[in-house]
Motif scaffolding. Structure first.
Motif, PDB file in Angstrom:
ATOM      1  N   GLY A   6     -18.689  48.603   0.123  1.00  0.00           N
ATOM      2  CA  GLY A   6     -18.062  49.684   0.866  1.00  0.00           C
ATOM      3  C   GLY A   6     -16.973  49.291   1.817  1.00  0.00           C
ATOM      4  N   LEU A   7     -16.613  48.011   1.866  1.00  0.00           N
ATOM      5  CA  LEU A   7     -15.639  47.563   2.851  1.00  0.00           C
ATOM      6  C   LEU A   7     -14.227  47.500   2.267  1.00  0.00           C
ATOM      7  N   ASP A   8     -13.485  48.600   2.384  1.00  0.00           N
ATOM      8  CA  ASP A   8     -12.056  48.546   2.101  1.00  0.00           C
ATOM      9  C   ASP A   8     -11.317  47.945   3.285  1.00  0.00           C
ATOM     10  N   ARG A   9     -11.913  48.066   4.453  1.00  0.00           N
ATOM     11  CA  ARG A   9     -11.435  47.412   5.664  1.00  0.00           C
ATOM     12  C   ARG A   9     -12.564  46.529   6.192  1.00  0.00           C
ATOM     13  N   GLY A  33     -12.837  53.613   5.474  1.00  0.00           N
ATOM     14  CA  GLY A  33     -12.800  52.354   4.746  1.00  0.00           C
ATOM     15  C   GLY A  33     -13.733  51.288   5.255  1.00  0.00           C
ATOM     16  N   GLY A  34     -14.551  51.610   6.263  1.00  0.00           N
ATOM     17  CA  GLY A  34     -15.517  50.646   6.773  1.00  0.00           C
ATOM     18  C   GLY A  34     -16.915  50.913   6.234  1.00  0.00           C
ATOM     19  N   SER A  60     -19.881  60.007  -0.013  1.00  0.00           N
ATOM     20  CA  SER A  60     -20.373  59.401  -1.255  1.00  0.00           C
ATOM     21  C   SER A  60     -20.194  57.889  -1.233  1.00  0.00           C
ATOM     22  N   ARG A  61     -19.699  57.383  -0.133  1.00  0.00           N
ATOM     23  CA  ARG A  61     -19.436  55.954  -0.022  1.00  0.00           C
ATOM     24  C   ARG A  61     -20.700  55.205   0.414  1.00  0.00           C
ATOM     25  N   PRO A  62     -20.742  53.891   0.165  1.00  0.00           N
ATOM     26  CA  PRO A  62     -21.910  53.104   0.593  1.00  0.00           C
ATOM     27  C   PRO A  62     -22.048  53.091   2.109  1.00  0.00           C
ATOM     28  N   VAL A 122     -30.501  52.361  -0.024  1.00  0.00           N
ATOM     29  CA  VAL A 122     -29.136  52.504   0.475  1.00  0.00           C
ATOM     30  C   VAL A 122     -28.388  51.215   0.150  1.00  0.00           C
ATOM     31  N   ALA A 123     -27.086  51.199   0.393  1.00  0.00           N
ATOM     32  CA  ALA A 123     -26.272  50.051  -0.007  1.00  0.00           C
ATOM     33  C   ALA A 123     -26.607  48.790   0.778  1.00  0.00           C
ATOM     34  N   VAL A 124     -26.869  48.952   2.066  1.00  0.00           N
ATOM     35  CA  VAL A 124     -27.116  47.805   2.946  1.00  0.00           C
ATOM     36  C   VAL A 124     -28.277  48.127   3.866  1.00  0.00           C
TER      37      VAL A 124
END
Length: 339
Positions: A6-9, A33-34, A60-62, A122-124
């Protein structure tokens, strides 16, 4: 860039238990983006389930969920806790409150929360106050969850890598809130973000997320240039509209009424960086290293202070850069601080 999902930034929103972390804040960090995080600590299992579901409605992002690793404090600390209770009791009685008897078996619903996150991943999942057992890390990996573990020293970071953490969050002394020492009684060091990063880097191979006093783009750029995979930011998000921070806390962060921050055990028995106030000055030196027993003792006093907006008795968690916290949308904070 970190391998955390999920880290675009290179920006992780710190989980801030007790109110500031909300599904709206986690989702806003994700949208920019974080990696946003929910604070699972102090919540019942159903409350955490509902927050996870609400966050999924917003993004919908992680995103991640943070848990406190159960304490190593035992009933052997009882005499110290009772001495502290004796100091608090006159204030409690003045306010018509009765101090509770400490619950030495309190694990903050650890097993039930793990079961939730294994059945509804969850993602993390991030951990504060220690390393989860290696089998727990493996179970999370088996359901596709990445694991992030907080550390405040080289030895703690090595231990986190040893149980299989995908990344380690290095929490510098300048960070707000509870210091993530793996032992309740450990005396926190005073290393800043860059020094802690340089100390740990030669001894681990996992990616390092750095937290502590990172409230300007210059702070963030410095740690990223020094090799951090990402930063974790909390204090800079406390005044955003998406945060659940009380109005009194928001104002205290930028007010000249309180003289800055200090690390104290006064509120929970664990070392934590807060805005220094009258409660800290009166009780901080006497507070024992006993978590969550001390927090149980002070819960009623803290709740009363919060309901009355009494800045001199509230637990106002804050990092050293609190005066730079801005009242702007969380997405703007993410974009302004991270490349």
């Amino acid at each position: 860039m970190s391998d955390l999902p999920g880290l675009d930034r290179p920006f992780v929103g710190a989980p801030m238990a007790g109110g500031p972390s909300t599904p709206a804040l986690a989702a806003a960090v994700c949208a920019a983006g974080g990696l946003g995080q929910l604070a699972g600590a102090y919540l019942g299992v159903e409350a955490l389930r509902n927050q996870v579901a609400h966050t999924r409605e917003l993004t919908s992002r992680p995103f991640g969920v943070n848990l406190f690793v159960p304490t190593d404090t035992t009933a052997e600390a009882g005499p110290q806790v009772e001495r502290y209770a004796a100091l608090l009791r006159p204030e409690a009685e003045r306010q018509g409150l009765t101090l509770p008897v400490p619950d030495w078996q309190d694990t903050d619903h650890w097993q039930d929360k793990l079961a939730l996150l294994l059945s509804d991943p969850v993602a993390v999942v991030s951990f504060h106050f220690g390393c989860p057992p290696e089998p727990v890390v493996q179970q999370l990996h088996d359901v596709g969850t990445s694991v992030l573990v907080s550390a405040t020293t080289q030895d703690e970071a090595v231990a986190a890598q040893g149980v299989g953490a995908d990344a380690v969050c290095l929490q510098a002394a300048t960070a707000g809130g509870h210091r993530g020492t793996h032992a309740v009684a450990a005396t926190p060091n005073d290393l800043d973000a860059l020094t802690l990063l340089a100390t740990v880097q030669p001894h681990v191979t996992v990616q390092l997320v750095v937290a502590g006093g990172l409230v300007t783009a210059q702070h963030v750029r410095a740690v990223l240039d020094a090799g951090a995979a990402a930063v974790q930011v909390g204090t800079a998000l406390l005044r955003t509209p998406e945060a659940g921070t009380s109005e009194v806390h928001r104002e205290a962060l930028v007010s000249a009424e309180l003289p800055g921050t200090v690390v104290t055990r006064a509120f929970t028995g664990r070392a934590a960086r807060v805005l220094r106030n009258g409660f800290v000055d009166r009780f901080g030196e006497a507070a024992p290293a006993a978590f969550p027993a001390v927090g149980q003792l002070t819960a009623g006093l803290r709740a009363r202070a919060a309901s009355e907006g009494d800045v001199n008795a509230m637990a106002l968690y804050a990092g050293t850069g609190h005066r730079d916290a801005r009242s702007v949308p969380a997405g703007e904070v993410v974009r302004d601080l991270s490349p």
